[in-house]
Design a protein around this motif. Structure first.
Motif, PDB file in Angstrom:
ATOM      1  N   GLU A  34       7.751  14.168  -0.595  1.00  0.00           N
ATOM      2  CA  GLU A  34       7.774  13.040  -1.522  1.00  0.00           C
ATOM      3  C   GLU A  34       6.454  12.273  -1.497  1.00  0.00           C
ATOM      4  OE1 GLU A  34      11.088  10.829  -0.121  1.00  0.00           O
ATOM      5  OE2 GLU A  34      12.570  12.307  -0.808  1.00  0.00           O
ATOM      6  N   CYS A  35       5.915  12.046  -0.303  1.00  0.00           N
ATOM      7  CA  CYS A  35       4.646  11.317  -0.181  1.00  0.00           C
ATOM      8  C   CYS A  35       3.515  12.102  -0.831  1.00  0.00           C
ATOM      9  CB  CYS A  35       4.317  11.063   1.287  1.00  0.00           C
ATOM     10  SG  CYS A  35       5.434   9.908   2.109  1.00  0.00           S
ATOM     11  N   ALA A  36       3.488  13.409  -0.594  1.00  0.00           N
ATOM     12  CA  ALA A  36       2.428  14.237  -1.164  1.00  0.00           C
ATOM     13  C   ALA A  36       2.527  14.280  -2.684  1.00  0.00           C
ATOM     14  CB  ALA A  36       2.505  15.650  -0.583  1.00  0.00           C
ATOM     15  N   SER A  37       3.735  14.396  -3.210  1.00  0.00           N
ATOM     16  CA  SER A  37       3.923  14.481  -4.666  1.00  0.00           C
ATOM     17  C   SER A  37       3.588  13.171  -5.368  1.00  0.00           C
ATOM     18  CB  SER A  37       5.372  14.876  -4.980  1.00  0.00           C
ATOM     19  OG  SER A  37       5.671  16.148  -4.468  1.00  0.00           O
ATOM     20  N   ALA A  38       3.888  12.055  -4.710  1.00  0.00           N
ATOM     21  CA  ALA A  38       3.663  10.743  -5.326  1.00  0.00           C
ATOM     22  C   ALA A  38       2.205  10.317  -5.302  1.00  0.00           C
ATOM     23  CB  ALA A  38       4.516   9.693  -4.617  1.00  0.00           C
ATOM     24  N   ALA A  39       1.421  10.885  -4.404  1.00  0.00           N
ATOM     25  CA  ALA A  39       0.023  10.468  -4.246  1.00  0.00           C
ATOM     26  C   ALA A  39      -0.833  11.010  -5.378  1.00  0.00           C
ATOM     27  CB  ALA A  39      -0.512  10.958  -2.907  1.00  0.00           C
ATOM     28  N   ASP A  48       3.373  29.119   0.751  1.00  0.00           N
ATOM     29  CA  ASP A  48       3.143  28.641  -0.611  1.00  0.00           C
ATOM     30  C   ASP A  48       3.199  27.121  -0.693  1.00  0.00           C
ATOM     31  OD1 ASP A  48       2.859  31.245  -1.391  1.00  0.00           O
ATOM     32  OD2 ASP A  48       4.841  31.414  -2.335  1.00  0.00           O
ATOM     33  N   GLU A  49       4.100  26.516   0.068  1.00  0.00           N
ATOM     34  CA  GLU A  49       4.196  25.061   0.080  1.00  0.00           C
ATOM     35  C   GLU A  49       2.925  24.448   0.672  1.00  0.00           C
ATOM     36  OE1 GLU A  49       7.143  21.615   1.920  1.00  0.00           O
ATOM     37  OE2 GLU A  49       7.920  23.646   1.591  1.00  0.00           O
ATOM     38  N   LEU A  50       2.425  25.044   1.744  1.00  0.00           N
ATOM     39  CA  LEU A  50       1.174  24.592   2.338  1.00  0.00           C
ATOM     40  C   LEU A  50       0.008  24.766   1.369  1.00  0.00           C
ATOM     41  CD1 LEU A  50       1.592  26.133   5.913  1.00  0.00           C
ATOM     42  CD2 LEU A  50       1.458  23.691   5.391  1.00  0.00           C
ATOM     43  N   HIS A  51       0.006  25.873   0.673  1.00  0.00           N
ATOM     44  CA  HIS A  51      -1.070  26.163  -0.271  1.00  0.00           C
ATOM     45  C   HIS A  51      -1.096  25.141  -1.406  1.00  0.00           C
ATOM     46  CE1 HIS A  51      -3.296  29.273  -2.951  1.00  0.00           C
ATOM     47  NE2 HIS A  51      -4.130  28.689  -2.126  1.00  0.00           N
ATOM     48  N   ARG A  52       0.074  24.822  -1.930  1.00  0.00           N
ATOM     49  CA  ARG A  52       0.151  23.820  -3.012  1.00  0.00           C
ATOM     50  C   ARG A  52      -0.317  22.456  -2.511  1.00  0.00           C
ATOM     51  NH1 ARG A  52       5.025  26.597  -4.122  1.00  0.00           N
ATOM     52  NH2 ARG A  52       6.233  25.045  -2.951  1.00  0.00           N
ATOM     53  N   ALA A  53       0.097  22.107  -1.310  1.00  0.00           N
ATOM     54  CA  ALA A  53      -0.292  20.809  -0.744  1.00  0.00           C
ATOM     55  C   ALA A  53      -1.796  20.731  -0.537  1.00  0.00           C
ATOM     56  CB  ALA A  53       0.440  20.572   0.570  1.00  0.00           C
ATOM     57  N   ALA A  54      -2.395  21.814  -0.073  1.00  0.00           N
ATOM     58  CA  ALA A  54      -3.839  21.828   0.156  1.00  0.00           C
ATOM     59  C   ALA A  54      -4.608  21.731  -1.154  1.00  0.00           C
ATOM     60  CB  ALA A  54      -4.237  23.097   0.915  1.00  0.00           C
ATOM     61  N   ARG A  55      -4.161  22.479  -2.162  1.00  0.00           N
ATOM     62  CA  ARG A  55      -4.871  22.458  -3.455  1.00  0.00           C
ATOM     63  C   ARG A  55      -4.800  21.099  -4.122  1.00  0.00           C
ATOM     64  NH1 ARG A  55      -2.684  27.241  -7.039  1.00  0.00           N
ATOM     65  NH2 ARG A  55      -0.755  26.509  -6.101  1.00  0.00           N
ATOM     66  N   ALA A  56      -3.711  20.377  -3.912  1.00  0.00           N
ATOM     67  CA  ALA A  56      -3.564  19.063  -4.543  1.00  0.00           C
ATOM     68  C   ALA A  56      -4.254  17.957  -3.749  1.00  0.00           C
ATOM     69  CB  ALA A  56      -2.080  18.727  -4.696  1.00  0.00           C
ATOM     70  N   SER A  57      -4.698  18.287  -2.534  1.00  0.00           N
ATOM     71  CA  SER A  57      -5.277  17.234  -1.677  1.00  0.00           C
ATOM     72  C   SER A  57      -6.691  17.602  -1.251  1.00  0.00           C
ATOM     73  CB  SER A  57      -4.364  16.965  -0.478  1.00  0.00           C
ATOM     74  OG  SER A  57      -4.150  18.141   0.284  1.00  0.00           O
ATOM     75  N   VAL A  58      -6.848  18.168  -0.068  1.00  0.00           N
ATOM     76  CA  VAL A  58      -8.183  18.363   0.489  1.00  0.00           C
ATOM     77  C   VAL A  58      -9.008  19.423  -0.230  1.00  0.00           C
ATOM     78  CG1 VAL A  58      -7.508  17.536   2.756  1.00  0.00           C
ATOM     79  CG2 VAL A  58      -7.304  19.967   2.240  1.00  0.00           C
ATOM     80  N   HIS A 111       0.860  -1.189   0.000  1.00  0.00           N
ATOM     81  CA  HIS A 111       0.000   0.000   0.000  1.00  0.00           C
ATOM     82  C   HIS A 111       0.897   1.240   0.000  1.00  0.00           C
ATOM     83  CE1 HIS A 111      -3.290   2.699   0.769  1.00  0.00           C
ATOM     84  NE2 HIS A 111      -4.146   1.702   0.939  1.00  0.00           N
ATOM     85  N   PRO A 112       1.321   1.699  -1.184  1.00  0.00           N
ATOM     86  CA  PRO A 112       2.325   2.768  -1.257  1.00  0.00           C
ATOM     87  C   PRO A 112       1.840   4.154  -0.850  1.00  0.00           C
ATOM     88  CG  PRO A 112       1.568   2.156  -3.451  1.00  0.00           C
ATOM     89  CD  PRO A 112       0.988   1.149  -2.505  1.00  0.00           C
ATOM     90  N   HIS A 113       0.548   4.357  -0.746  1.00  0.00           N
ATOM     91  CA  HIS A 113       0.037   5.690  -0.392  1.00  0.00           C
ATOM     92  C   HIS A 113      -0.782   5.649   0.903  1.00  0.00           C
ATOM     93  CE1 HIS A 113       1.487   6.845  -4.287  1.00  0.00           C
ATOM     94  NE2 HIS A 113       0.631   6.061  -4.901  1.00  0.00           N
ATOM     95  N   HIS A 114      -0.269   4.974   1.884  1.00  0.00           N
ATOM     96  CA  HIS A 114      -0.945   4.785   3.175  1.00  0.00           C
ATOM     97  C   HIS A 114      -0.577   5.962   4.071  1.00  0.00           C
ATOM     98  CE1 HIS A 114      -2.229   2.994   6.918  1.00  0.00           C
ATOM     99  NE2 HIS A 114      -2.569   1.849   6.335  1.00  0.00           N
ATOM    100  N   VAL A 115      -1.433   6.996   4.094  1.00  0.00           N
ATOM    101  CA  VAL A 115      -1.090   8.245   4.776  1.00  0.00           C
ATOM    102  C   VAL A 115      -1.003   8.060   6.287  1.00  0.00           C
ATOM    103  CG1 VAL A 115      -1.719  10.671   5.076  1.00  0.00           C
ATOM    104  CG2 VAL A 115      -2.149   9.533   2.890  1.00  0.00           C
TER     105      VAL A 115
END
Length: 319
Positions: free
Chosen positions: A199-204, A241-251, A168-172
């Motif tokens: 890395e985990c965020a980018s790969a998901a 900005d890093e937080l913003h990118r992570a949020a837009r790509a996820s939740v 399970h490679p994307h097991h958060v």
């Protein structure tokens, strides 16, 4: 249970069983000491959703006195990995509760000894499960917690995570546990911790909630700093900005489902943005939460419920 009225505000729902109605049957089964209903709950979770099983196991571990019926189930069904894994998670919970939240050097010896005793009990169960069922992801997830608590080191924690990630490679849930191990307070470094979260965020896949790992790493880094250094850390535009990118790509991604993790994820992003003074960025997370909240990372703040409602009110004015 699960509600807290703060400053005359609407009741704040902090119990995940109340925030996510789909989890309520698990709590009911636990309160009743009903192993058959507990097992039925986990059997309904698709095998592809191993993270949901680990998440539910962690929640169940926090329900009082569940060790009594889980011990009976583990004894009655010795070939089944589920009761032993759930029992191990309960022992882990009891161990961390006995230890408290302070740094290792500040934990009294009697609390530390009790902590170790509970984790050794859990580890013995999990070693058996993983030997008999090497692809059983919930057990490997639990073993990331025992690896950290028993001070088995970075290499062993990585080995356990790698075994899990084969299946399970994307097991958060597991990634979040390893992230804790990678922080300096458990022998890691900020460089490694941030790199792993990224890395985990980018790969998901887009819409996964893996982006929350980025927020978790930044909050942990903030807590490790002091005074003006801490204040300025989350105010940094590159961090925002890093937080913003992570949020837009996820939740905040259109493909993100409103699953069992949504309360914790939005709460974590809301905290990271609020502490940095980025209330406009925090606003959509507070809007998604409404009157719900997860204490997971907010508990780092004194009187966190009041702080939550204060930040929520300020962020709402930005909409």
């Amino acid at each position: 249970m699960g509600e807290s009225t703060v400053g005359g505000d609407r009741p704040l729902v902090i119990d995940p069983f109340d925030a996510v109605p789909g989890l309520a049957p698990l709590r009911d089964a636990a309160w009743d000491g009903d192993w058959v209903a507990t097992r039925a709950f986990f059997e309904k979770i698709p095998s592809a959703e191993a993270e949901d099983a680990s998440f539910a196991a962690t929640l169940l571990a926090g329900v009082e006195r569940t060790e009594w019926f889980l011990e009976k189930a583990a004894k009655a069904e010795p070939a089944d990995p589920l009761p032993r894994t759930l029992l191990a998670e309960r022992y882990i919970h009891l161990g961390w509760r006995a230890r408290g939240r302070g740094l290792a050097k500040d934990v009294p010896w009697d609390q530390a000894e009790l902590f170790q005793d509970w984790l050794h009990k859990a580890e013995r169960l999990l070693i058996e499960v993983c030997a008999e069922h090497p692809a059983y992801v919930p057990a490997w997830t639990a073993r990331l917690a025992t690896a950290r608590g028993l001070s088995l080191g970075q290499s062993e924690a990585r080995r356990r995570y790698d075994r899990l990630a084969e299946h399970h490679p994307h097991h958060v849930e597991a990634q979040s546990r390893l992230l804790q191990q990678l922080c300096p307070k458990w022998g890691g470094s900020w460089e490694v911790a941030h790199a792993f979260a990224g890395e985990c965020a980018s790969a998901a896949p887009d819409g996964s909630h893996a982006g929350v790992l980025v927020a978790e790493a930044h909050i942990e880094h903030f807590i490790d700093l002091e005074g003006a250094q801490a204040t300025e850390y989350l105010r940094n535009i590159s961090v925002r900005d890093e937080l913003h990118r992570a949020a837009r790509a996820s939740v905040l991604h259109p493909d993100h489902p409103r699953d069992w993790h949504w309360t914790g994820d939005h709460s974590t992003f809301a905290l990271a943005f609020s502490l940095g003074g980025h209330l406009t960025d925090a606003a959509p997370h507070f809007a998604a939460l409404g009157d719900t909240a997860s204490e997971s990372f907010w508990r780092y703040l004194p009187d966190w419920k009041s702080r939550f409602t204060e930040y929520r009110t300020a962020a709402s004015a930005m909409l």
